[in-house]
Write an enzyme that holds these catalytic residues in place. Structure first.
Site, PDB file in Angstrom:
ATOM      1  N   HIS A 133     -14.787   1.403  14.497  1.00 17.19           N
ATOM      2  CA  HIS A 133     -14.248   0.448  13.525  1.00 17.19           C
ATOM      3  C   HIS A 133     -13.696  -0.809  14.172  1.00 17.19           C
ATOM      4  O   HIS A 133     -13.317  -1.746  13.482  1.00 17.19           O
ATOM      5  CB  HIS A 133     -13.141   1.098  12.688  1.00 17.19           C
ATOM      6  CG  HIS A 133     -11.857   1.279  13.440  1.00 17.19           C
ATOM      7  ND1 HIS A 133     -11.676   2.289  14.342  1.00 17.19           N
ATOM      8  CD2 HIS A 133     -10.718   0.549  13.445  1.00 17.19           C
ATOM      9  CE1 HIS A 133     -10.463   2.198  14.854  1.00 17.19           C
ATOM     10  NE2 HIS A 133      -9.861   1.154  14.347  1.00 17.19           N
TER      11      HIS A 133
HETATM   12  C1  UD1 Z   1      -6.247  -1.398  11.265  1.00 17.40           C
HETATM   13  C2  UD1 Z   1      -5.493  -1.601  12.577  1.00 17.40           C
HETATM   14  C3  UD1 Z   1      -6.173  -0.818  13.687  1.00 17.40           C
HETATM   15  C4  UD1 Z   1      -6.351   0.629  13.293  1.00 17.40           C
HETATM   16  C5  UD1 Z   1      -7.131   0.683  11.985  1.00 17.40           C
HETATM   17  C6  UD1 Z   1      -7.348   2.138  11.556  1.00 17.40           C
HETATM   18  C7  UD1 Z   1      -4.472  -3.840  12.815  1.00 17.40           C
HETATM   19  C8  UD1 Z   1      -4.529  -5.102  13.558  1.00 17.40           C
HETATM   20  N1  UD1 Z   1      -5.503  -3.000  12.987  1.00 17.40           N
HETATM   21  O1  UD1 Z   1      -7.523  -1.986  11.460  1.00 17.40           O
HETATM   22  O2  UD1 Z   1      -5.347  -0.866  14.827  1.00 17.40           O
HETATM   23  O3  UD1 Z   1      -7.064   1.296  14.307  1.00 17.40           O
HETATM   24  O4  UD1 Z   1      -6.380  -0.019  10.996  1.00 17.40           O
HETATM   25  O5  UD1 Z   1      -8.070   2.268  10.413  1.00 17.40           O
HETATM   26  O6  UD1 Z   1      -3.529  -3.596  12.102  1.00 17.40           O
HETATM   27  N2  UD1 Z   1     -10.343  -2.248   4.226  1.00 17.40           N
HETATM   28  C9  UD1 Z   1     -10.741  -1.592   3.101  1.00 17.40           C
HETATM   29  N3  UD1 Z   1      -9.892  -0.671   2.563  1.00 17.40           N
HETATM   30  C10 UD1 Z   1      -8.671  -0.413   3.107  1.00 17.40           C
HETATM   31  C11 UD1 Z   1      -8.292  -1.103   4.251  1.00 17.40           C
HETATM   32  C12 UD1 Z   1      -9.140  -2.024   4.811  1.00 17.40           C
HETATM   33  O7  UD1 Z   1     -11.829  -1.800   2.565  1.00 17.40           O
HETATM   34  O8  UD1 Z   1      -7.954   0.442   2.568  1.00 17.40           O
HETATM   35  C13 UD1 Z   1     -11.268  -3.238   4.828  1.00 17.40           C
HETATM   36  C14 UD1 Z   1     -10.944  -4.647   4.389  1.00 17.40           C
HETATM   37  O9  UD1 Z   1     -12.112  -5.332   4.174  1.00 17.40           O
HETATM   38  C15 UD1 Z   1     -10.262  -5.266   5.560  1.00 17.40           C
HETATM   39  C16 UD1 Z   1     -10.877  -4.501   6.727  1.00 17.40           C
HETATM   40  O10 UD1 Z   1     -11.163  -3.192   6.226  1.00 17.40           O
HETATM   41  O11 UD1 Z   1     -10.470  -6.638   5.663  1.00 17.40           O
HETATM   42  C17 UD1 Z   1      -9.932  -4.384   7.860  1.00 17.40           C
HETATM   43  O12 UD1 Z   1      -8.669  -3.843   7.460  1.00 17.40           O
HETATM   44  P1  UD1 Z   1      -7.344  -4.191   8.299  1.00 17.40           P
HETATM   45  O13 UD1 Z   1      -6.197  -3.436   7.787  1.00 17.40           O
HETATM   46  O14 UD1 Z   1      -7.197  -5.656   8.399  1.00 17.40           O
HETATM   47  O15 UD1 Z   1      -7.694  -3.683   9.757  1.00 17.40           O
HETATM   48  P2  UD1 Z   1      -8.446  -2.374  10.238  1.00 17.40           P
HETATM   49  O16 UD1 Z   1      -9.750  -2.753  10.802  1.00 17.40           O
HETATM   50  O17 UD1 Z   1      -8.418  -1.306   9.203  1.00 17.40           O
END
Ligand code: UD1
Length: 414
Positions: free
Chosen positions: A237
Protein backbone atom coordinates in the site's frame (compact mmCIF):
# COMPACT_ATOMS: atom_id res chain seq x y z
CA UNK A 1 -7.42 10.99 25.98
CA UNK A 2 -6.30 8.52 23.35
CA UNK A 3 -6.31 9.34 19.65
CA UNK A 4 -6.70 6.81 16.84
CA UNK A 5 -7.06 7.60 13.15
CA UNK A 6 -5.89 4.92 10.77
CA UNK A 7 -6.04 1.13 10.60
CA UNK A 8 -2.64 0.45 12.20
CA UNK A 9 -3.55 2.61 15.20
CA UNK A 10 -6.45 0.51 16.45
CA UNK A 11 -4.54 -2.59 17.53
CA UNK A 12 -1.89 -0.42 19.21
CA UNK A 13 -4.42 1.58 21.23
CA UNK A 14 -6.86 -1.21 22.17
CA UNK A 15 -4.67 -2.87 24.85
CA UNK A 16 -4.00 0.50 26.52
CA UNK A 17 -7.71 1.22 26.78
CA UNK A 18 -8.27 -2.25 28.21
CA UNK A 19 -5.42 -1.86 30.69
CA UNK A 20 -6.85 1.48 31.83
CA UNK A 21 -10.23 -0.16 32.38
CA UNK A 22 -8.60 -2.99 34.34
CA UNK A 23 -6.69 -0.47 36.43
CA UNK A 24 -9.88 1.46 37.17
CA UNK A 25 -11.69 -1.74 38.18
CA UNK A 26 -8.98 -2.79 40.60
CA UNK A 27 -8.61 0.78 41.85
CA UNK A 28 -12.33 1.02 42.62
CA UNK A 29 -12.30 -2.41 44.29
CA UNK A 30 -9.29 -1.56 46.43
CA UNK A 31 -11.12 1.63 47.44
CA UNK A 32 -7.91 3.39 48.32
CA UNK A 33 -6.60 6.50 46.70
CA UNK A 34 -2.92 5.68 46.70
CA UNK A 35 -2.29 6.90 43.16
CA UNK A 36 -1.65 10.60 43.40
CA UNK A 37 -4.55 12.85 42.55
CA UNK A 38 -6.86 10.21 41.06
CA UNK A 39 -10.60 10.54 41.72
CA UNK A 40 -12.28 7.49 43.34
CA UNK A 41 -13.46 6.12 39.99
CA UNK A 42 -9.90 6.07 38.67
CA UNK A 43 -8.72 7.60 35.44
CA UNK A 44 -11.39 8.93 33.08
CA UNK A 45 -10.75 8.15 29.44
CA UNK A 46 -11.88 9.68 26.15
CA UNK A 47 -11.32 7.93 22.82
CA UNK A 48 -11.02 10.24 19.81
CA UNK A 49 -11.12 8.91 16.23
CA UNK A 50 -9.88 11.43 13.68
CA UNK A 51 -11.62 9.58 10.83
CA UNK A 52 -8.43 9.44 8.72
CA UNK A 53 -9.59 5.95 7.79
CA UNK A 54 -13.33 5.76 7.37
CA UNK A 55 -14.23 2.68 5.26
CA UNK A 56 -15.80 0.04 7.48
CA UNK A 57 -13.16 -2.42 6.23
CA UNK A 58 -10.40 -0.02 7.31
CA UNK A 59 -11.92 1.17 10.56
CA UNK A 60 -15.27 -0.06 11.95
CA UNK A 61 -14.52 -3.76 11.49
CA UNK A 62 -11.25 -3.31 13.33
CA UNK A 63 -12.85 -1.56 16.28
CA UNK A 64 -15.30 -4.42 16.79
CA UNK A 65 -12.71 -7.19 16.22
CA UNK A 66 -10.52 -5.61 18.87
CA UNK A 67 -13.35 -5.05 21.33
CA UNK A 68 -12.66 -1.31 21.26
CA UNK A 69 -15.50 0.89 22.51
CA UNK A 70 -17.14 3.19 19.96
CA UNK A 71 -15.10 6.40 19.89
CA UNK A 72 -16.46 9.12 22.15
CA UNK A 73 -15.62 11.71 19.52
CA UNK A 74 -15.22 11.30 15.76
CA UNK A 75 -13.63 14.13 13.81
CA UNK A 76 -14.68 12.58 10.45
CA UNK A 77 -11.74 14.11 8.65
CA UNK A 78 -11.35 11.61 5.80
CA UNK A 79 -8.83 11.69 2.97
CA UNK A 80 -6.87 14.54 1.48
CA UNK A 81 -3.35 15.60 0.65
CA UNK A 82 -0.92 15.39 3.56
CA UNK A 83 -1.25 19.10 4.27
CA UNK A 84 -5.04 19.12 3.98
CA UNK A 85 -5.54 16.01 6.09
CA UNK A 86 -3.09 17.16 8.78
CA UNK A 87 -4.56 20.65 8.88
CA UNK A 88 -8.16 19.41 9.07
CA UNK A 89 -7.29 17.12 11.95
CA UNK A 90 -5.49 19.92 13.76
CA UNK A 91 -8.35 22.39 13.41
CA UNK A 92 -10.97 19.98 14.66
CA UNK A 93 -8.77 18.43 17.35
CA UNK A 94 -7.92 21.81 18.88
CA UNK A 95 -11.62 22.39 19.59
CA UNK A 96 -11.81 18.99 21.26
CA UNK A 97 -8.76 19.58 23.44
CA UNK A 98 -9.94 23.00 24.55
CA UNK A 99 -13.30 21.52 25.55
CA UNK A 100 -12.16 18.32 27.19
CA UNK A 101 -8.83 19.51 28.66
CA UNK A 102 -7.27 16.09 29.24
CA UNK A 103 -4.25 15.74 31.49
CA UNK A 104 -2.62 13.19 29.23
CA UNK A 105 -2.86 12.85 25.47
CA UNK A 106 -1.85 9.43 24.12
CA UNK A 107 -0.95 9.21 20.43
CA UNK A 108 0.14 5.97 18.77
CA UNK A 109 2.21 5.00 15.74
CA UNK A 110 3.33 7.22 12.89
CA UNK A 111 0.34 8.22 10.79
CA UNK A 112 -0.75 11.78 9.98
CA UNK A 113 -3.26 11.70 12.85
CA UNK A 114 -0.42 10.97 15.28
CA UNK A 115 1.61 14.03 14.40
CA UNK A 116 -1.37 16.34 13.87
CA UNK A 117 -2.75 15.68 17.36
CA UNK A 118 0.65 15.76 19.09
CA UNK A 119 1.34 19.14 17.49
CA UNK A 120 -1.96 20.55 18.68
CA UNK A 121 -1.37 19.16 22.17
CA UNK A 122 2.11 20.64 22.38
CA UNK A 123 0.94 24.17 21.59
CA UNK A 124 -2.52 24.31 23.16
CA UNK A 125 -3.00 26.38 26.28
CA UNK A 126 -5.82 25.68 28.73
CA UNK A 127 -5.20 28.77 30.85
CA UNK A 128 -3.04 31.83 31.30
CA UNK A 129 -0.27 29.67 32.79
CA UNK A 130 -0.05 27.70 29.55
CA UNK A 131 -1.29 24.42 31.02
CA UNK A 132 -1.40 21.73 28.35
CA UNK A 133 -1.73 17.93 28.34
CA UNK A 134 1.28 15.71 28.75
CA UNK A 135 1.90 14.02 25.41
CA UNK A 136 2.60 10.30 25.43
CA UNK A 137 3.81 8.66 22.23
CA UNK A 138 3.33 4.91 21.93
CA UNK A 139 5.83 3.33 19.49
CA UNK A 140 8.42 6.07 19.91
CA UNK A 141 11.98 5.98 18.62
CA UNK A 142 11.55 3.88 15.45
CA UNK A 143 13.59 5.28 12.57
CA UNK A 144 13.98 4.25 8.93
CA UNK A 145 16.34 7.20 8.36
CA UNK A 146 14.43 7.78 5.14
CA UNK A 147 12.84 11.21 5.11
CA UNK A 148 11.04 10.50 1.84
CA UNK A 149 8.59 8.46 3.94
CA UNK A 150 5.85 10.64 5.41
CA UNK A 151 5.78 8.27 8.40
CA UNK A 152 9.44 9.04 9.20
CA UNK A 153 8.67 12.76 9.40
CA UNK A 154 5.68 11.96 11.60
CA UNK A 155 7.86 9.81 13.90
CA UNK A 156 10.71 12.27 14.32
CA UNK A 157 8.46 15.24 14.98
CA UNK A 158 6.04 13.42 17.28
CA UNK A 159 8.95 12.22 19.40
CA UNK A 160 10.32 15.75 19.63
CA UNK A 161 6.93 16.96 20.89
CA UNK A 162 6.33 14.18 23.42
CA UNK A 163 6.80 14.17 27.18
CA UNK A 164 6.54 10.40 27.59
CA UNK A 165 8.08 8.15 24.94
CA UNK A 166 7.09 4.49 24.99
CA UNK A 167 9.55 2.38 23.05
CA UNK A 168 8.90 -1.04 21.45
CA UNK A 169 12.41 -2.25 20.63
CA UNK A 170 15.96 -1.46 21.71
CA UNK A 171 16.86 0.43 18.51
CA UNK A 172 14.33 3.03 19.65
CA UNK A 173 16.34 3.71 22.81
CA UNK A 174 19.50 4.28 20.78
CA UNK A 175 17.75 6.52 18.24
CA UNK A 176 16.17 8.73 20.88
CA UNK A 177 19.44 9.04 22.81
CA UNK A 178 21.21 10.05 19.56
CA UNK A 179 18.56 12.74 19.01
CA UNK A 180 19.14 14.13 22.49
CA UNK A 181 15.82 13.09 24.03
CA UNK A 182 16.32 13.09 27.82
CA UNK A 183 16.52 9.56 29.21
CA UNK A 184 13.91 10.20 31.91
CA UNK A 185 11.22 10.73 29.26
CA UNK A 186 11.86 7.35 27.63
CA UNK A 187 10.31 4.04 28.74
CA UNK A 188 11.10 0.70 27.10
CA UNK A 189 7.76 -1.06 27.53
CA UNK A 190 7.44 -3.51 24.64
CA UNK A 191 4.91 -3.59 21.84
CA UNK A 192 1.18 -3.01 22.29
CA UNK A 193 0.52 -4.31 18.76
CA UNK A 194 1.87 -7.64 20.00
CA UNK A 195 -0.36 -7.36 23.10
CA UNK A 196 -3.33 -7.30 20.70
CA UNK A 197 -1.99 -10.16 18.63
CA UNK A 198 -1.46 -12.42 21.63
CA UNK A 199 -4.85 -11.50 22.99
CA UNK A 200 -6.69 -12.22 19.71
CA UNK A 201 -4.79 -15.07 18.10
CA UNK A 202 -6.99 -17.82 19.52
CA UNK A 203 -10.18 -16.06 18.46
CA UNK A 204 -8.65 -15.46 15.04
CA UNK A 205 -8.65 -19.21 14.44
CA UNK A 206 -12.44 -19.15 14.37
CA UNK A 207 -12.69 -16.32 11.81
CA UNK A 208 -13.58 -18.76 9.01
CA UNK A 209 -11.35 -16.96 6.49
CA UNK A 210 -9.38 -20.08 5.48
CA UNK A 211 -12.59 -21.85 4.56
CA UNK A 212 -13.97 -18.78 2.82
CA UNK A 213 -10.86 -18.61 0.62
CA UNK A 214 -10.82 -22.35 0.01
CA UNK A 215 -7.48 -22.82 1.74
CA UNK A 216 -8.50 -25.66 4.03
CA UNK A 217 -7.91 -29.21 2.81
CA UNK A 218 -10.76 -31.56 3.60
CA UNK A 219 -10.34 -35.17 4.55
CA UNK A 220 -11.83 -37.34 1.80
CA UNK A 221 -13.72 -39.54 4.29
CA UNK A 222 -15.79 -37.21 6.45
CA UNK A 223 -15.17 -33.83 4.80
CA UNK A 224 -13.78 -32.31 8.01
CA UNK A 225 -11.07 -29.68 7.65
CA UNK A 226 -7.76 -31.43 8.18
CA UNK A 227 -5.02 -29.03 7.22
CA UNK A 228 -4.25 -25.80 5.46
CA UNK A 229 -2.96 -25.88 1.90
CA UNK A 230 0.21 -23.84 1.35
CA UNK A 231 -0.28 -20.22 0.33
CA UNK A 232 1.50 -16.89 0.62
CA UNK A 233 0.02 -13.61 1.79
CA UNK A 234 0.73 -10.26 0.13
CA UNK A 235 0.03 -6.66 1.14
CA UNK A 236 1.18 -3.51 -0.68
CA UNK A 237 0.00 0.00 0.00
CA UNK A 238 2.99 2.34 0.22
CA UNK A 239 2.60 5.23 -2.24
CA UNK A 240 6.18 4.65 -3.48
CA UNK A 241 5.25 1.06 -4.39
CA UNK A 242 1.74 1.34 -5.77
CA UNK A 243 1.21 4.91 -6.97
CA UNK A 244 3.84 4.60 -9.74
CA UNK A 245 2.87 2.23 -12.56
CA UNK A 246 6.41 1.02 -13.29
CA UNK A 247 7.27 0.47 -9.62
CA UNK A 248 4.06 -1.51 -9.02
CA UNK A 249 4.60 -3.58 -12.17
CA UNK A 250 8.18 -4.40 -11.19
CA UNK A 251 6.97 -5.71 -7.83
CA UNK A 252 4.29 -7.85 -9.48
CA UNK A 253 6.91 -9.32 -11.82
CA UNK A 254 9.14 -10.07 -8.82
CA UNK A 255 6.27 -12.15 -7.44
CA UNK A 256 5.67 -14.25 -10.55
CA UNK A 257 7.91 -17.13 -9.51
CA UNK A 258 6.20 -17.34 -6.11
CA UNK A 259 2.79 -17.35 -7.78
CA UNK A 260 3.90 -20.38 -9.82
CA UNK A 261 4.52 -22.28 -6.59
CA UNK A 262 1.49 -21.49 -4.45
CA UNK A 263 -1.55 -19.23 -4.39
CA UNK A 264 -0.69 -15.69 -3.33
CA UNK A 265 -3.51 -13.99 -1.44
CA UNK A 266 -3.31 -10.22 -1.91
CA UNK A 267 -5.36 -8.31 0.68
CA UNK A 268 -5.38 -4.92 -1.02
CA UNK A 269 -5.74 -1.50 0.63
CA UNK A 270 -8.36 0.77 -1.06
CA UNK A 271 -5.56 2.91 -2.48
CA UNK A 272 -4.02 -0.20 -4.08
CA UNK A 273 -7.37 -1.33 -5.50
CA UNK A 274 -7.80 2.01 -7.16
CA UNK A 275 -4.33 1.86 -8.70
CA UNK A 276 -4.94 -1.69 -10.01
CA UNK A 277 -7.99 -0.41 -11.89
CA UNK A 278 -6.33 2.83 -13.02
CA UNK A 279 -3.26 1.02 -14.40
CA UNK A 280 -5.34 -1.78 -15.99
CA UNK A 281 -3.50 -4.39 -13.91
CA UNK A 282 -6.55 -6.65 -13.42
CA UNK A 283 -5.05 -9.16 -15.85
CA UNK A 284 -2.25 -9.91 -13.39
CA UNK A 285 -4.70 -11.27 -10.87
CA UNK A 286 -7.03 -14.20 -10.51
CA UNK A 287 -10.51 -12.80 -9.95
CA UNK A 288 -12.03 -12.93 -6.50
CA UNK A 289 -13.55 -16.33 -5.86
CA UNK A 290 -11.54 -18.25 -8.45
CA UNK A 291 -8.19 -19.77 -7.66
CA UNK A 292 -6.71 -19.04 -11.06
CA UNK A 293 -5.61 -22.67 -11.22
CA UNK A 294 -3.95 -22.11 -7.84
CA UNK A 295 -1.14 -20.45 -9.78
CA UNK A 296 -1.91 -16.78 -9.49
CA UNK A 297 -2.12 -13.76 -7.30
CA UNK A 298 -5.61 -13.50 -5.92
CA UNK A 299 -6.61 -9.99 -4.99
CA UNK A 300 -9.21 -9.62 -2.25
CA UNK A 301 -10.77 -6.76 -0.28
CA UNK A 302 -9.09 -5.57 2.94
CA UNK A 303 -9.78 -8.04 5.74
CA UNK A 304 -10.86 -7.63 9.34
CA UNK A 305 -8.23 -7.90 12.07
CA UNK A 306 -9.09 -11.46 13.13
CA UNK A 307 -9.29 -12.70 9.55
CA UNK A 308 -5.94 -11.16 8.70
CA UNK A 309 -4.26 -12.56 11.83
CA UNK A 310 -5.52 -16.02 10.92
CA UNK A 311 -4.26 -15.72 7.34
CA UNK A 312 -0.87 -14.47 8.54
CA UNK A 313 -0.50 -17.26 11.09
CA UNK A 314 -1.05 -20.05 8.55
CA UNK A 315 0.84 -18.48 5.64
CA UNK A 316 3.97 -20.14 4.31
CA UNK A 317 5.35 -16.67 3.59
CA UNK A 318 4.22 -13.07 3.94
CA UNK A 319 5.35 -10.43 1.43
CA UNK A 320 4.59 -6.88 2.52
CA UNK A 321 5.55 -3.22 2.56
CA UNK A 322 3.79 -2.60 5.88
CA UNK A 323 5.60 -1.74 9.10
CA UNK A 324 3.39 -3.55 11.58
CA UNK A 325 3.22 -6.80 9.60
CA UNK A 326 7.00 -7.17 9.93
CA UNK A 327 6.47 -7.26 13.70
CA UNK A 328 3.42 -9.50 13.67
CA UNK A 329 5.13 -12.12 11.50
CA UNK A 330 8.14 -12.02 13.84
CA UNK A 331 5.89 -12.81 16.76
CA UNK A 332 4.11 -15.57 14.81
CA UNK A 333 7.37 -17.05 13.46
CA UNK A 334 6.19 -16.71 9.86
CA UNK A 335 8.86 -15.78 7.27
CA UNK A 336 8.46 -12.21 6.01
CA UNK A 337 9.88 -10.57 2.89
CA UNK A 338 9.64 -6.78 3.08
CA UNK A 339 9.35 -4.90 -0.20
CA UNK A 340 11.24 -1.82 0.94
CA UNK A 341 14.81 -0.54 0.99
CA UNK A 342 14.83 -0.01 4.74
CA UNK A 343 12.95 -0.76 7.92
CA UNK A 344 12.33 1.25 11.05
CA UNK A 345 11.89 -2.09 12.85
CA UNK A 346 15.42 -3.55 12.63
CA UNK A 347 14.81 -6.07 15.41
CA UNK A 348 12.67 -8.10 12.98
CA UNK A 349 15.65 -8.47 10.63
CA UNK A 350 18.23 -9.01 13.40
CA UNK A 351 16.16 -11.74 14.98
CA UNK A 352 15.94 -13.42 11.58
CA UNK A 353 12.25 -13.60 10.65
CA UNK A 354 12.26 -10.69 8.21
CA UNK A 355 14.37 -9.93 5.14
CA UNK A 356 14.55 -6.65 3.23
CA UNK A 357 14.10 -7.26 -0.49
CA UNK A 358 14.23 -3.75 -1.92
CA UNK A 359 11.68 -2.94 -4.60
CA UNK A 360 13.30 -4.28 -7.79
CA UNK A 361 11.91 -7.51 -9.28
CA UNK A 362 15.25 -9.40 -9.14
CA UNK A 363 15.75 -8.53 -5.47
CA UNK A 364 12.20 -9.54 -4.59
CA UNK A 365 12.47 -12.88 -6.40
CA UNK A 366 15.86 -13.57 -4.75
CA UNK A 367 14.61 -12.64 -1.27
CA UNK A 368 11.65 -14.97 -1.72
CA UNK A 369 13.98 -17.81 -2.75
CA UNK A 370 16.28 -17.12 0.23
CA UNK A 371 13.50 -16.37 2.67
CA UNK A 372 13.97 -16.86 6.41
CA UNK A 373 13.14 -20.22 7.95
CA UNK A 374 9.90 -20.37 9.93
CA UNK A 375 10.23 -20.32 13.71
CA UNK A 376 9.12 -18.06 16.50
CA UNK A 377 11.69 -15.68 17.97
CA UNK A 378 10.49 -13.08 20.43
CA UNK A 379 12.20 -9.70 20.90
CA UNK A 380 12.59 -8.46 24.49
CA UNK A 381 9.34 -7.39 26.18
CA UNK A 382 7.07 -8.54 23.35
CA UNK A 383 5.20 -10.52 25.97
CA UNK A 384 1.67 -9.14 25.91
CA UNK A 385 2.23 -6.80 28.86
CA UNK A 386 3.31 -3.57 27.14
CA UNK A 387 0.00 -1.79 27.79
CA UNK A 388 0.12 -2.66 31.49
CA UNK A 389 3.59 -1.11 31.68
CA UNK A 390 2.36 2.01 29.88
CA UNK A 391 -0.61 2.45 32.20
CA UNK A 392 1.69 1.97 35.18
CA UNK A 393 3.85 4.86 33.97
CA UNK A 394 0.81 7.03 33.20
CA UNK A 395 -0.61 6.49 36.69
CA UNK A 396 2.66 7.25 38.43
CA UNK A 397 3.48 10.28 36.28
CA UNK A 398 3.20 13.62 37.96
CA UNK A 399 0.29 15.02 35.97
CA UNK A 400 -0.89 18.57 35.68
CA UNK A 401 -3.76 19.66 38.00
CA UNK A 402 -7.03 17.93 37.06
CA UNK A 403 -9.12 19.75 34.49
CA UNK A 404 -12.88 19.50 34.21
CA UNK A 405 -14.32 17.11 31.66
CA UNK A 406 -17.36 18.46 29.87
CA UNK A 407 -19.87 15.77 29.00
CA UNK A 408 -21.66 14.49 26.97
CA UNK A 409 -18.89 13.11 24.81
CA UNK A 410 -20.88 11.44 22.07
CA UNK A 411 -20.54 14.08 19.45
CA UNK A 412 -19.44 14.16 15.83
CA UNK A 413 -17.38 17.12 14.78
CA UNK A 414 -18.30 16.56 11.15
C1 UD1 B 1 -1.96 5.47 6.23
C2 UD1 B 1 -0.64 5.79 6.91
C3 UD1 B 1 0.34 4.64 6.72
C4 UD1 B 1 -0.28 3.34 7.16
C5 UD1 B 1 -1.58 3.13 6.39
C6 UD1 B 1 -2.24 1.81 6.79
C7 UD1 B 1 -0.05 8.19 6.88
C8 UD1 B 1 0.89 9.18 6.34
N1 UD1 B 1 -0.01 6.97 6.33
O1 UD1 B 1 -1.67 5.40 4.84
O2 UD1 B 1 1.47 4.88 7.53
O3 UD1 B 1 0.61 2.29 6.88
O4 UD1 B 1 -2.45 4.23 6.68
O5 UD1 B 1 -3.38 1.54 6.11
O6 UD1 B 1 -0.79 8.49 7.78
N2 UD1 B 1 -8.76 5.43 1.67
C9 UD1 B 1 -9.97 4.83 1.51
N3 UD1 B 1 -10.66 4.47 2.63
C10 UD1 B 1 -10.16 4.69 3.88
C11 UD1 B 1 -8.92 5.31 4.01
C12 UD1 B 1 -8.22 5.68 2.89
O7 UD1 B 1 -10.47 4.62 0.40
O8 UD1 B 1 -10.83 4.33 4.85
C13 UD1 B 1 -8.00 5.82 0.45
C14 UD1 B 1 -8.21 7.27 0.10
O9 UD1 B 1 -8.31 7.40 -1.26
C15 UD1 B 1 -6.96 7.95 0.53
C16 UD1 B 1 -5.93 6.84 0.39
O10 UD1 B 1 -6.63 5.62 0.67
O11 UD1 B 1 -6.64 9.06 -0.24
C17 UD1 B 1 -4.83 6.99 1.38
O12 UD1 B 1 -5.32 7.12 2.72
P1 UD1 B 1 -4.44 7.89 3.82
O13 UD1 B 1 -5.07 7.80 5.14
O14 UD1 B 1 -4.11 9.24 3.32
O15 UD1 B 1 -3.08 7.08 3.83
P2 UD1 B 1 -2.81 5.52 3.75
O16 UD1 B 1 -2.19 5.20 2.46
O17 UD1 B 1 -4.00 4.73 4.17
Amino acid sequence: MTVVGARPNFMKAAPIIRALRDFNNSFAMAGEADSGQLPPEGLQHILVHTGQHYDSRMSGAFLSDLGLPAPDINLSVGSGSHATQTAEIMKKFEEVLLRERPEILVVVGDVNSTLACALVGAKVSFDARGTRPLIAHVEAGLRSFDRTMPEEINRVLTDQLSDLLFVTEESGLRNLAAEGVPEEKVHFVGNTMIDSLLDCIERAETSGILRRLGLECMTPTNGAASSVSPYSLLTLHRPANVDCREAFLDILEGLEELAQQCPVIFAAHPRTWRRIQEFGFERYFASNGSDGGARAIRVIEPLGYLEFLCLMKHAMLVVTDSGGIQEETTCLGVPCVTVRQNTERPVTVEIGTNILAGTAKEGIAAAIRNRPKPGRRTPPKWDGKAAERIVDVLIKTDRKPASSLSLPLLETYA
